[in-house]
Design an enzyme around this catalytic site. Structure first.
Site, PDB file in Angstrom:
ATOM      1  N   LYS A 110      39.742  48.657  89.448  1.00 40.24           N
ATOM      2  CA  LYS A 110      40.318  48.548  88.102  1.00 40.24           C
ATOM      3  C   LYS A 110      41.629  49.331  87.981  1.00 40.24           C
ATOM      4  O   LYS A 110      42.619  48.813  87.463  1.00 40.24           O
ATOM      5  CB  LYS A 110      39.291  49.032  87.081  1.00 40.24           C
ATOM      6  CG  LYS A 110      39.767  49.060  85.645  1.00 40.24           C
ATOM      7  CD  LYS A 110      38.611  49.187  84.675  1.00 40.24           C
ATOM      8  CE  LYS A 110      37.630  50.261  85.066  1.00 40.24           C
ATOM      9  NZ  LYS A 110      38.206  51.627  84.994  1.00 40.24           N
ATOM     10  N   THR A 139      43.518  50.314  90.466  1.00 39.38           N
ATOM     11  CA  THR A 139      44.456  49.655  91.377  1.00 39.38           C
ATOM     12  C   THR A 139      45.085  48.443  90.713  1.00 39.38           C
ATOM     13  O   THR A 139      46.313  48.226  90.806  1.00 39.38           O
ATOM     14  CB  THR A 139      43.715  49.226  92.663  1.00 39.38           C
ATOM     15  OG1 THR A 139      43.143  50.387  93.288  1.00 39.38           O
ATOM     16  CG2 THR A 139      44.642  48.527  93.640  1.00 39.38           C
ATOM     17  N   ARG A 190      44.092  57.626  82.999  1.00 41.63           N
ATOM     18  CA  ARG A 190      43.356  58.886  82.900  1.00 41.63           C
ATOM     19  C   ARG A 190      43.661  59.773  84.105  1.00 41.63           C
ATOM     20  O   ARG A 190      43.993  59.288  85.178  1.00 41.63           O
ATOM     21  CB  ARG A 190      41.858  58.609  82.838  1.00 41.63           C
ATOM     22  CG  ARG A 190      41.403  57.844  81.609  1.00 41.63           C
ATOM     23  CD  ARG A 190      39.929  57.530  81.685  1.00 41.63           C
ATOM     24  NE  ARG A 190      39.630  56.677  82.832  1.00 41.63           N
ATOM     25  CZ  ARG A 190      38.429  56.596  83.404  1.00 41.63           C
ATOM     26  NH1 ARG A 190      37.432  57.325  82.960  1.00 41.63           N
ATOM     27  NH2 ARG A 190      38.219  55.791  84.425  1.00 41.63           N
ATOM     28  N   LYS A 192      32.637  59.298  94.370  1.00 45.43           N
ATOM     29  CA  LYS A 192      33.522  58.254  93.852  1.00 45.43           C
ATOM     30  C   LYS A 192      34.928  58.335  94.441  1.00 45.43           C
ATOM     31  O   LYS A 192      35.613  57.338  94.594  1.00 45.43           O
ATOM     32  CB  LYS A 192      33.574  58.349  92.323  1.00 45.43           C
ATOM     33  CG  LYS A 192      34.368  57.237  91.643  1.00 45.43           C
ATOM     34  CD  LYS A 192      34.247  57.355  90.134  1.00 45.43           C
ATOM     35  CE  LYS A 192      35.053  56.250  89.443  1.00 45.43           C
ATOM     36  NZ  LYS A 192      36.500  56.422  89.581  1.00 45.43           N
ATOM     37  N   ALA A 221      33.507  58.008  80.986  1.00 47.92           N
ATOM     38  CA  ALA A 221      33.205  56.831  80.169  1.00 47.92           C
ATOM     39  C   ALA A 221      31.714  56.594  80.006  1.00 47.92           C
ATOM     40  O   ALA A 221      31.304  55.862  79.111  1.00 47.92           O
ATOM     41  CB  ALA A 221      33.861  55.591  80.760  1.00 47.92           C
ATOM     42  N   PHE A 223      35.009  52.640  83.741  1.00 48.96           N
ATOM     43  CA  PHE A 223      33.846  51.845  84.154  1.00 48.96           C
ATOM     44  C   PHE A 223      33.941  50.409  83.644  1.00 48.96           C
ATOM     45  O   PHE A 223      35.032  49.862  83.505  1.00 48.96           O
ATOM     46  CB  PHE A 223      32.550  52.535  83.732  1.00 48.96           C
ATOM     47  CG  PHE A 223      32.298  53.842  84.443  1.00 48.96           C
ATOM     48  CD1 PHE A 223      32.447  53.939  85.815  1.00 48.96           C
ATOM     49  CD2 PHE A 223      31.947  54.982  83.740  1.00 48.96           C
ATOM     50  CE1 PHE A 223      32.228  55.136  86.484  1.00 48.96           C
ATOM     51  CE2 PHE A 223      31.730  56.193  84.401  1.00 48.96           C
ATOM     52  CZ  PHE A 223      31.865  56.254  85.770  1.00 48.96           C
ATOM     53  N   PHE A 247      39.787  41.081  98.398  1.00 48.62           N
ATOM     54  CA  PHE A 247      39.540  41.925  99.583  1.00 48.62           C
ATOM     55  C   PHE A 247      39.759  41.063 100.837  1.00 48.62           C
ATOM     56  O   PHE A 247      39.616  39.839 100.791  1.00 48.62           O
ATOM     57  CB  PHE A 247      38.108  42.457  99.577  1.00 48.62           C
ATOM     58  CG  PHE A 247      37.903  43.698  98.741  1.00 48.62           C
ATOM     59  CD1 PHE A 247      37.478  44.875  99.326  1.00 48.62           C
ATOM     60  CD2 PHE A 247      38.141  43.687  97.376  1.00 48.62           C
ATOM     61  CE1 PHE A 247      37.267  46.021  98.565  1.00 48.62           C
ATOM     62  CE2 PHE A 247      37.936  44.820  96.610  1.00 48.62           C
ATOM     63  CZ  PHE A 247      37.501  46.002  97.208  1.00 48.62           C
ATOM     64  N   TRP A 257      46.318  45.350  96.025  1.00 50.76           N
ATOM     65  CA  TRP A 257      45.946  46.384  96.988  1.00 50.76           C
ATOM     66  C   TRP A 257      46.766  46.226  98.264  1.00 50.76           C
ATOM     67  O   TRP A 257      47.251  47.208  98.822  1.00 50.76           O
ATOM     68  CB  TRP A 257      44.453  46.299  97.299  1.00 50.76           C
ATOM     69  CG  TRP A 257      43.968  47.395  98.210  1.00 50.76           C
ATOM     70  CD1 TRP A 257      43.521  48.629  97.861  1.00 50.76           C
ATOM     71  CD2 TRP A 257      43.912  47.345  99.647  1.00 50.76           C
ATOM     72  NE1 TRP A 257      43.180  49.358  98.975  1.00 50.76           N
ATOM     73  CE2 TRP A 257      43.411  48.592 100.085  1.00 50.76           C
ATOM     74  CE3 TRP A 257      44.224  46.366 100.598  1.00 50.76           C
ATOM     75  CZ2 TRP A 257      43.227  48.887 101.427  1.00 50.76           C
ATOM     76  CZ3 TRP A 257      44.036  46.672 101.942  1.00 50.76           C
ATOM     77  CH2 TRP A 257      43.542  47.909 102.345  1.00 50.76           C
TER      78      TRP A 257
END
Length: 555
Positions: free
Chosen positions: A69, A71, A92, A103, A271, A299, A380, A408
């Site tokens: 998200k 990214t 954030r 994470k 979150a 999230f 991906f 990405w």
């Protein structure tokens, strides 16, 4: 293949003064923290009535497979800049707990990152330390007040304020302090929260000025008296000193993406515990400086977007022009029941079984909040053409916009198609923004409305302790505040193991408390904790620094 930190370290950064000048920030408003980051003194920004278009990036329920998200948020901003748009990104700040836990960091990934990546993921400009210091000053003044005679008649058994530290440390969840004899304080049961779960963080991110910050700090409820009256930070005369610790932190932080797009990275409440959005000040500054402001909520859309829309937008008077819902083939296959070890293999059946999770989030944005939206498939390398095609077909069959994103691997270039669709939504589509609930209902009614309308559950089960808390908060006049759900991020339910798009479930509310300074009621469900623990093999074990001071192992 290069790691995220290796990519970040391989791209030359521009001096932050150049980034500021390109964003229209005058030199006198720039307070440099080294060559590549700065704080912005908002009092020295030119006054203007300009208001850009606000774009929210959210996602499906997160999984161990990753959604990207942040990214996507960064790559979208770079993509919009590549197609000639004046854009700012507002994000954030990462918490040290997840950085050293499981994470990892929160500065994006691949060729869609904000930099300096190491600084942002570690101490940055010291904002979180200031927030922790203000939190713990209040705790110290509270315990000292009791020790020095307790003029406010505080019941030590009814203290609700905890100390905090920005680290995952389960050892501190429940402690006993004040031991060692009379001169060492009043013994009591206590505990720590992680800094991002502190109400100071939520207050910090919702305040729109120092004056508003002080007013919110003064309303924070820290304890109750023997006759069940709330005691606030204002009652303890702590507000001035707390504000002194926070005044510099309140200025938004300016950094840049790998492609030189200006980025404001400021504040970071969890979150799944708090409201999960960067500061109101950063978002409004991005809207003032850019024609488009791209921001994210923490999230999945059931938590982050719901709180962004129902809490932040309501309080700050914001209206998004478009919403991006991020999904990956890998994550959807996991939601469809495929084991994590098999996600790299094509499996259309598992993918189709997981797509309802995505479609439920899309339906909420379109049908509940009535906002223009687009699905961004974050590609991906292991995704097959057949899998991508299946997602697109399922989305289009339900009249859902969907765009393939490859930020990405390609940075802004891989986000140009998404950028064009977002611009089209902002300029051509008309939303009719509405909240998922109104404030005039009871606390229980608002919780139940979120569970039924957003999670699609059958209802709620409020435990006796929570029922008593709701009755007390209602009697004290807090019942008209919005609700902040503290729930697992992994599921629409309050059980982290129930993936996909479940139906016919209830959500159990275990505790309800007021964050009076932030201005919302917190409903705690499931096994949610305000102090996480480290995993068996923490990310910290892989982080190192060489003889030249170069950091490795961050991700």
């Amino acid at each position: 293949m290069l790691t995220d930190i290796e990519i970040a370290q391989s791209v030359p950064m521009r001096p932050i003064t150049e980034i500021a000048a390109a964003a229209g920030i005058p030199d006198e408003a720039v307070e440099q923290y080294g060559r590549y980051k700065a704080k912005i003194d908002l009092s020295k920004l030119p006054k203007s009535g300009k208001q850009g278009k606000l774009v929210l990036v959210t996602a499906i329920n997160p999984t161990a497979a990753g959604e990207g998200k942040t990214t996507t948020t960064i790559g979208l901003a770079d993509g919009m800049r590549k197609i000639g748009k004046n854009v700012m990104v507002a994000l954030r700040e990462p918490s040290l707990g997840p950085v050293f836990g499981i994470k990892g960091g929160a500065a994006g990934g691949g060729y869609a990152q904000v930099v300096p990546m190491e600084d942002i993921n570690l101490h940055f400009t010291g904002d979180f330390h200031a927030i922790g210091a203000a939190n713990n000053l209040l705790a110290a003044m509270l315990d000292n007040h009791i020790y020095q005679g307790n003029a406010l008649n505080i019941d030590p058994r009814r203290i609700t304020w905890k100390r905090c530290v920005d680290m995952n440390d389960r050892q501190l969840r429940f402690i006993t302090d004040g031991l060692g004899g009379r001169i060492n304080g009043v013994p009591r049961e206590d505990g720590y929260d992680i800094t991002v779960a502190s109400e100071i963080m939520a207050v910090f991110c919702l305040a729109d000025s120092i004056t508003d910050l002080k007013a919110r700090l003064s309303r924070i409820v820290v304890a109750y008296t023997y006759d069940e009256k709330p005691v606030t930070a204002g009652d303890l005369n702590a507000v001035g000193a707390m504000t002194a610790l926070l005044k510099d932190a309140l200025k938004p932080n300016l950094v840049q993406t790998l492609e030189g797009t200006p980025a404001l990275v400021h504040g970071g409440p969890f979150a799944n515990i708090a409201h999960g959005c960067n500061s109101v000040l950063a978002t409004k500054t991005a809207l003032q400086l850019g024609d488009y402001a791209i921001t994210e909520a923490g999230f999945g859309a059931d938590l982050g977007a719901e709180k962004f829309l129902d809490i932040k937008c309501r309080m700050a008077g914001l209206t998004p022009s478009a919403v991006v819902i991020v999904a990956t083939v890998r994550a959807l296959k996991l939601h469809g029941g495929l084991p994590k070890t098999e996600l790299g293999t094509e499996n259309l059946a598992a993918l189709e079984a997981g797509i309802p999770n995505l479609l439920r989030h899309v339906s909420n944005i379109k049908d509940v909040y009535r906002l223009p939206s687009v699905v961004a498939i974050n590609r991906f390398p292991t995704d097959t053409d057949a899998e991508i095609k299946l997602i697109m077909e399922k989305c289009k069959a339900l009249d859902v916009n969907v765009v393939l994103s490859n930020v990405w691997a390609e940075g802004g270039k891989g986000g140009e198609d998404l950028a064009r669709e977002v611009v089209r939504l902002c300029e051509e589509e008309q939303g009719d923004f509405s909240f998922s609930y109104e404030l005039d209902g009871t606390i229980a009614e608002k919780i139940e409305t979120i569970v039924k309308r957003i999670y699609r559950g059958d209802g709620i089960n409020i435990l006796p302790a929570a029922q008593k808390q709701i009755a007390q908060l209602t009697a004290l006049g807090f019942d008209k505040l919005p609700v902040c759900m503290a729930k697992t991020q992994y599921s629409f339910t309050d059980d982290k193991d129930v993936l996909g798009a479940p139906e016919h479930f209830t959500v159990t509310v275990k505790n309800v408390k007021v964050s009076a300074g932030a201005g919302f009621i917190v409903a705690l469900t499931g096994d949610i904790m305000t102090m996480p623990g480290l995993p068996k093999k923490p990310a910290a074990e892989g982080i190192d620094v060489d003889a030249d001071g170069k950091i490795s192992g961050l991700f």
